[in-house]
Design an enzyme around this catalytic site. Structure first.
Site, short mmCIF file in Angstrom:
data_model
loop_
_atom_site.label_atom_id
_atom_site.label_comp_id
_atom_site.label_asym_id
_atom_site.label_seq_id
_atom_site.Cartn_x
_atom_site.Cartn_y
_atom_site.Cartn_z
CD GLU A 264 -23.07 -10.60 92.77
OE1 GLU A 264 -22.48 -10.01 93.69
OE2 GLU A 264 -23.81 -10.04 91.93
CB CYS A 298 -22.21 -12.10 100.45
SG CYS A 298 -23.80 -11.87 99.63
#
Length: 509
Positions: A264, A298
């Site tokens: 990720e 993010c």
């Protein structure tokens, strides 16, 4: 003599950190070389001793040994640990949330939301423990049954980042445990206290249900400690959250030993705003997505691609909101934007704004440092920059509250702009036109792992698979069938006849 907020507040915050650790069941650590700081003032909370490489190797060995026993425990029984963890999280939600605020700088509402996300993934994993389904397929051979079964994978190494110091760990750990795996966690060196608290809570949960406490190991320290997870063949899966640069280092090293990766990585998320959009709704969503967590998610909104007919109206709304956002101590009521994590984040923000200006961009508002917390604390007002084109700096992720505005005339052009970045995590379109919405969600629309309509890019729910494509790494976790990443698949053929027919009609006699 001039006193700063750091002088007055840091000792109080350090004392609060100790009290919170004790409330969560963890004794404050013995002093050491690993410094836990608070971005609220930039001052020191506590210190602790990092693990040595030898201690990290021993932790992996304990997890590997525990796996030989844990994999044979029925999945619903394994879920008892996760259920006990969820109970403890409900009891200690306020304390753990406050510790997240102290170490990561999140405002109280976001910190509590992160702990709630931990509870939610525990509930998901508990239900999952009775749904680790395989398939039965028809065999071409008479008297045969063909099926798939799923088995525990092994030791899962979790490398997490500072911005979600507890939720991402829980995403991985709750699912891995019910899948029959054991976990070795290397948290960010920036948030060691929240990691210690979570490890303690999980050990307490294991004790409450008489489960093996060795199913979870914590290793604290720098990159050399994380490297042990990456390189050790006993670690079957490395789940790593962080920068693209980190992913480039982790992935080939794990692949070289034929291990698995769940990555990720970066996000350079965009929202397309069409002429039919509800601009009031869009503005509210944009402001949270761009400024929440001080732009340190993010999934933070970093690019705003707006139709030329409505761009000025939307810019005015967003600029007004940015200028009104309360920036300050995240522990204070009413504050909506807390501090950047450290000086490096502030330097990166300043550099990005300067590069954008050099590319012809116009700084519409924000970007300035807000005098809160003392010289070692970095509070900034969210920045809005209008760009003439999607230049190289716009294609890069700046982990701070910096939103670029681009203009389009044709939806195909907007989608091309949207997709013309290396990252592919989260995306949004604001429209009341169903055709535009469906076009954005189609195979030739958004190329991201997450594509939303009339909501922002941040704020994913447990249950849907989270992750992205391209430089984001391709990983999926926290929902859907992401559990399969934590297990190995076996294809089984059972012959219940007295004959031995071969597949494809082959005769061997």
């Amino acid at each position: 003599m001039t006193h700063t907020l750091d002088d007055r507040l840091t000792p109080e915050l350090a004392s609060r950190a100790e009290r919170l650790l004790r409330a969560l069941g963890a004794e404050p650590p013995a002093p050491g070389d690993l410094v836990a700081r608070t971005p609220i003032t930039g001052g020191q909370l506590l210190t602790l001793a990092p693990h040595t490489v030898a201690e990290a190797d021993a932790a992996i060995a304990r997890a590997a040994d525990a796996f030989t026993r844990w994999r044979t425990v029925p999945a619903p029984a394994r879920a008892a640990v996760v259920r006990a963890l969820a109970d403890l999280l409900r009891t200690h939600k306020a304390e753990l949330g406050e510790l997240v605020t102290l170490e990561a700088g999140k405002i109280t509402a976001e910190a509590l939301g992160e702990v709630q996300e931990m509870i939610d993934i525990c509930e998901f994993a508990i239900g999952l423990s009775r749904q680790l389904y395989g398939r039965t397929m028809p065999s071409e051979r008479p008297g045969h049954r063909l099926m798939e079964t799923w088995h525990p994978l092994g030791v899962v190494g979790v490398i997490s980042a500072f911005n979600f110091p507890v939720a991402v760990w829980a995403w991985n750990t709750a699912v891995a445990l019910v899948c029959g795996d054991t976990v070795v966690w290397k948290p960010s060196a920036t948030t060691p206290l929240t990691a210690l608290a979570c490890h303690t809570l999980l050990r307490r949960a294991a004790a409450a249900v008489d489960a093996d406490p060795e199913v979870h190991q914590l290793i604290q320290g720098g990159a050399e400690i994380g490297a042990r997870l990456v390189e050790d063949e006993r670690v079957a899966l490395v789940s790593a959250t962080g920068s693209v640069r980190m992913g480039r280092q982790v992935a080939p090293r794990v692949a070289a030993r034929f291990g698995r990766c769940l990555l990720e990585l970066g996000g350079n998320n965009a929202a397309v705003v069409t002429p039919s959009a509800d601009l009031e709704l869009a503005a509210r969503a944009i402001v949270f997505a761009a400024a929440g967590t001080a732009g340190q998610r993010c999934t933070t909104l970093r690019r705003l691609i707006v139709h030329a007919d409505v761009v000025d109206l939307l810019i005015e709304r967003v600029r007004h909101a940015f200028e009104q956002l309360p920036v300050g101590n995240p522990l204070d009521e009413g504050v909506l934007v807390g501090p950047l994590i450290d000086a490096r984040a502030h330097t990166a923000l300043d550099a990005a704004i300067e590069r954008a200006r050099n590319d012809g961009g116009e700084l519409l508002c924000g970007g300035e440092r807000v005098p809160v917390g003392g010289p070692d604390a970095y509070y900034v007002r969210p920045a809005l920059v209008r760009m003439p084109a999607q230049t190289e700096i716009v294609r890069e992720e700046t982990f701070a509250p910096l939103l670029y505005v681009l203009t389009y005339r044709d939806l195909d052009h907007a989608i091309d702009l949207h997709n013309a970045v290396p990252q592919g995590l989260s995306s949004s379109i604001f429209t009341t036109d169903q055709r535009e919405a469906e076009r954005f969600l189609a195979a030739d629309g958004s190329d991201c792992g997450i594509a939303n309509v009339n909501i922002g890019t941040s704020g994913a729910e447990i249950g849907g698979a989270f992750g992205g494509e391209k430089h984001t790494g391709g990983g999926r976790e926290s929902g859907s069938d992401s559990w399969k990443t934590y297990m190995r698949r076996a294809t089984n053929t059972v012959n219940y006849s007295a004959e031995l027919p071969l597949a494809q009609g082959i005769t061997f006699a």
